[in-house]
Design a protein around this motif. Sequence first.
Motif, PDB file in Angstrom:
ATOM      1  N   SER A 154       0.818  -1.213   0.000  1.00 20.04           N
ATOM      2  CA  SER A 154       0.000   0.000   0.000  1.00 20.04           C
ATOM      3  C   SER A 154       0.850   1.261   0.000  1.00 20.04           C
ATOM      4  O   SER A 154       0.520   2.248  -0.667  1.00 20.04           O
ATOM      5  CB  SER A 154      -0.945  -0.006   1.206  1.00 20.04           C
ATOM      6  OG  SER A 154      -0.257   0.188   2.426  1.00 20.04           O
ATOM      7  N   LYS A 155       1.943   1.251   0.724  1.00 12.62           N
ATOM      8  CA  LYS A 155       2.771   2.451   0.791  1.00 12.62           C
ATOM      9  C   LYS A 155       3.619   2.631  -0.469  1.00 12.62           C
ATOM     10  O   LYS A 155       3.942   3.750  -0.865  1.00 12.62           O
ATOM     11  CB  LYS A 155       3.642   2.412   2.045  1.00 12.62           C
ATOM     12  CG  LYS A 155       2.835   2.518   3.338  1.00 12.62           C
ATOM     13  CD  LYS A 155       1.942   3.761   3.350  1.00 12.62           C
ATOM     14  CE  LYS A 155       1.183   3.921   4.651  1.00 12.62           C
ATOM     15  NZ  LYS A 155       0.352   5.158   4.678  1.00 12.62           N
ATOM     16  N   GLY A 156       3.976   1.511  -1.113  1.00 11.11           N
ATOM     17  CA  GLY A 156       4.609   1.618  -2.419  1.00 11.11           C
ATOM     18  C   GLY A 156       3.671   2.262  -3.418  1.00 11.11           C
ATOM     19  O   GLY A 156       4.079   3.069  -4.269  1.00 11.11           O
ATOM     20  N   ALA A 157       2.392   1.927  -3.320  1.00 15.16           N
ATOM     21  CA  ALA A 157       1.389   2.538  -4.192  1.00 15.16           C
ATOM     22  C   ALA A 157       1.262   4.034  -3.927  1.00 15.16           C
ATOM     23  O   ALA A 157       1.138   4.833  -4.863  1.00 15.16           O
ATOM     24  CB  ALA A 157       0.039   1.846  -3.994  1.00 15.16           C
ATOM     25  N   ILE A 158       1.315   4.426  -2.663  1.00 11.09           N
ATOM     26  CA  ILE A 158       1.242   5.847  -2.321  1.00 11.09           C
ATOM     27  C   ILE A 158       2.407   6.618  -2.945  1.00 11.09           C
ATOM     28  O   ILE A 158       2.231   7.710  -3.500  1.00 11.09           O
ATOM     29  CB  ILE A 158       1.246   6.039  -0.789  1.00 11.09           C
ATOM     30  CG1 ILE A 158      -0.086   5.573  -0.195  1.00 11.09           C
ATOM     31  CG2 ILE A 158       1.529   7.484  -0.410  1.00 11.09           C
ATOM     32  CD1 ILE A 158      -1.282   6.425  -0.580  1.00 11.09           C
ATOM     33  N   TYR A 159       3.585   6.042  -2.873  1.00 10.63           N
ATOM     34  CA  TYR A 159       4.771   6.675  -3.458  1.00 10.63           C
ATOM     35  C   TYR A 159       4.593   6.838  -4.966  1.00 10.63           C
ATOM     36  O   TYR A 159       4.845   7.920  -5.521  1.00 10.63           O
ATOM     37  CB  TYR A 159       6.001   5.828  -3.128  1.00 10.63           C
ATOM     38  CG  TYR A 159       7.301   6.312  -3.725  1.00 10.63           C
ATOM     39  CD1 TYR A 159       7.641   7.661  -3.687  1.00 10.63           C
ATOM     40  CD2 TYR A 159       8.205   5.426  -4.299  1.00 10.63           C
ATOM     41  CE1 TYR A 159       8.847   8.105  -4.222  1.00 10.63           C
ATOM     42  CE2 TYR A 159       9.399   5.864  -4.831  1.00 10.63           C
ATOM     43  CZ  TYR A 159       9.715   7.200  -4.798  1.00 10.63           C
ATOM     44  OH  TYR A 159      10.895   7.638  -5.328  1.00 10.63           O
TER      45      TYR A 159
END
Length: 254
Positions: A154-159
């Motif tokens: 999920s945080k890779g997606a945010i980046y």
Amino acid sequence: MLSLINKTAVITGGGSGIGKAIALLFAKQGATIHIIELNADAATAVIAEIKSAGGNGQVHAANVTDQQAILQVFKTIGTVDILVNNAGIAHVGNLENTSEADLDRVFSVNVKGAYNCLFAAVPLMKAAGKGVILNMASIAAHVGITDRFAYSMSKGAIYAMTLSVARDYLASNIRCNSISPARVHTPFVDGFIAKNYPDNQAEIFEKLSKSQPVGRMGKPDEVAHLALYLCSDEAGFITGIDYPIDGGFITLNN
């Protein structure tokens, strides 16, 4: 410097932790604060604190996963100068012990929730000819973290979303950046440890603290001050960048 006077800031998950610290600091610098929060009581307490200090703000009890509810919230607010996508949840587990339901739950809040707010805010910013977006990523977007499969996803997606929005809306004078904290001591962390490590909480707290090379967890106020700079006019030349605030975690853990 770093004044937010006459600016309207929307902060998701602003009822506690990092979101609360950002809301309080932005209000202190003059912004009108709109907190989108599932825990309306917590958000109401933050807004009460803001108003008691002479600031202005409002609570919007909504779930970021509900696009229609979020669109209505932003329609009610009307003008948005700053959006801070801070709401998020975690999950402990590697690929094999992350169920489909676990993955969907984390994706729905962390990724779709941010998307819903972007989808609602960007047209308002385009109409105004300006805007600033700050997304809350994580060190998990940059390095492998044990047993954080869904969270890291999920945080890779945010980046990646940060880069995409920053690129697509250059001509609209909309800046978009992200922050990648390491472990920050918040009620979220305390609850996380209590839930997942009930029998050795003190030991796990110490271990998580020492995983940052500086030897401690970050403080919500430290993240809030970086957020303030990135959302201020003084950072007008900065877009499409992720800022680790991690006590050396990414570069010094070797």
